[in-house]
Design an enzyme around this catalytic site. Structure first.
Site, PDB file in Angstrom:
ATOM      1  N   TYR A  98       0.830  -1.204   0.000  1.00 28.77           N
ATOM      2  CA  TYR A  98       0.000   0.000   0.000  1.00 28.77           C
ATOM      3  C   TYR A  98       0.867   1.259   0.000  1.00 28.77           C
ATOM      4  CZ  TYR A  98      -4.293  -2.653   0.797  1.00 28.77           C
ATOM      5  OH  TYR A  98      -5.373  -3.496   0.660  1.00 28.77           O
ATOM      6  N   GLU A 140      -7.929  -7.214   5.780  1.00 30.43           N
ATOM      7  CA  GLU A 140      -7.056  -8.267   5.274  1.00 30.43           C
ATOM      8  C   GLU A 140      -6.286  -8.946   6.402  1.00 30.43           C
ATOM      9  OE1 GLU A 140      -4.931  -6.118   2.229  1.00 30.43           O
ATOM     10  OE2 GLU A 140      -6.836  -5.658   1.237  1.00 30.43           O
TER      11      GLU A 140
END
Length: 401
Positions: A98, A140
């Protein structure tokens, strides 16, 4: 929740940013994959990169998330995020990736927007990004913990290959490392990672269509080149070469469009190879001797193109509350007769179909098909929250009602 200052800036700039998102995401992918080509190895789908579908999906998810933050500031759009999180987990996405995405995405924003990308604008959209990324990272992390860790890939051995149609083959897999097969829920999928002839690994998702003890079945349909799409490189490779004795790297099952518990009616809607998660749902119901009302709706080109056709007919016959309606664009008279399956010519038409009150619907197939059918179900009174859909590939429907 967005800060008041950022919310005001996002609200004022969302038309301009949304209008430029396609250029922004194109620049983002070109720059990131140009400088970090290793990300194409097993992570990004280069077929979707070539078609532009991946950038459209990314742009749509960002715009949808920002819009939802503005329209419902006290709610987190978990339905939007859950589908993305499951897909990420099936590929083994890590938190540090990310940070990489952030670097190149905001570099692309600055490049495309130019002087319009003021510090205030960048800061506001940075807040949007990290709210979305933070929520996904948390989701997640929970899924990885549920699945037993972040190492989602395991070797599985092909033990059987069965031709379904000229373009579809069912592969039976069993754990190649001697360990137990992970649990899964009907409707979930696995990612299969294959090495292409040029050495690059590519991953694709396939529904678990059946099971036998520790063995799992997936059905691969070869995607042929068309006017608007290239041939599917992974599906073509697996269809052409996968054979008993081969080893495939397969992920932990993922996916949030799974069969719900209860005794309310079910409507299972599919087209083409979208029948595979429905096969798993019907098998689960048959094995548990369910007497729920089940309406199966399927559309295909011809009976010969209909994967799992005989198996689905057998499962429907085993369920006392199940009926099916199948549409074939051609050769419908060759499908054969069944007391529980009504065969119709042409494309799917919900007009003559009675949708049971209180039903929950599951859809899988090409996006245009699902959009049309979902609209028909909603027009017929089905609440939107009870219409679930699964997409294999970039989700170009994110955030739409």
């Amino acid at each position: 929740m967005l800060s008041n200052e950022s919310a005001a800036t996002v609200r004022a700039t969302i038309p301009a940013v949304a209008g430029a998102l396609d250029d922004i995401t194109a620049r983002f992918y070109d720059t990131m994959l140009g400088e970090r080509p290793e990300l194409l190895d097993g992570l990004f789908n280069r077929g979707n990169q070539a078609s532009g579908e991946q950038r459209k999906a990314l742009a749509g998810s960002i715009a949808a998330f920002a819009t939802m933050l503005l329209e419902n500031p006290d709610e987190r759009p978990d339905a939007l995020l859950s589908r993305i999180a499951h897909k990420h987990v099936s590929l083994g996405i890590t938190e540090d990736q990310y940070v990489i995405v952030h670097k190149y995405l905001f570099g692309a924003i600055a490049h495309v927007l130019g002087e319009s990308a003021t510090p205030e604008v960048v800061a506001a959209w940075d807040e949007v990004y990290w709210l979305m990324a933070g929520a996904l990272i948390a989701m997640e992390a929970g899924l990885y913990q549920q699945f037993g860790g972040r190492d989602v890939w395991r070797p599985w051995t092909v033990t059987e290959r069965r031709e379904q149609t000229a373009d579809a083959v069912t592969l039976t897999l069993e754990p190649g490392d001697g360990g137990p097969a992970p649990d899964f829920r009907p409707g979930q999928y696995v990612s299969v990672r294959a090495q292409m002839p040029d050495g690059v690994h590519q991953a694709r998702q396939y529904s678990v269509s059946g099971w036998d003890g520790s063995r799992r079945l997936i059905t691969v349909k070869r995607l042929r080149a068309g006017e608007w799409n290239p041939a599917g490189e992974v599906s073509t490779l697996l269809h052409g070469t996968a054979a008993p004795g081969d080893t495939l790297m397969v992920s932990t099952p993922a996916g949030d469009v799974t069969l719900s518990d209860g005794d309310h009616p079910l409507v299972l809607v599919s087209a083409g190879i979208g029948c595979t998660p429905m096969a798993a749902m019907l098998r689960h119901l048959a094995e548990h001797a369910a007497d729920r009302r089940v309406v199966v709706l399927h559309a295909d080109r011809t009976p010969a193109d209909h994967a799992h056709r005989e198996e689905l007919n057998e499962l429907i016959e085993r369920l006392p509350g199940a009926t099916a309606h199948v549409w074939y664009e051609q050769d419908h008279t060759e499908a054969g007769a069944s007391k529980d399956v009504t065969v119709r010519p042409g494309t799917m038409d919900l007009g003559p179909i009675e949708i049971p009150e209180g039903a929950e619907a599951y859809l899988c197939g090409p996006l245009p098909f699902m959009r049309e059918v979902r609209a028909g179900l909603l027009d017929g009174g089905l609440p939107a929250r009870r219409a679930h859909y699964e997409v294999f590939g970039p989700d170009l429907w994110l955030g739409q009602d």
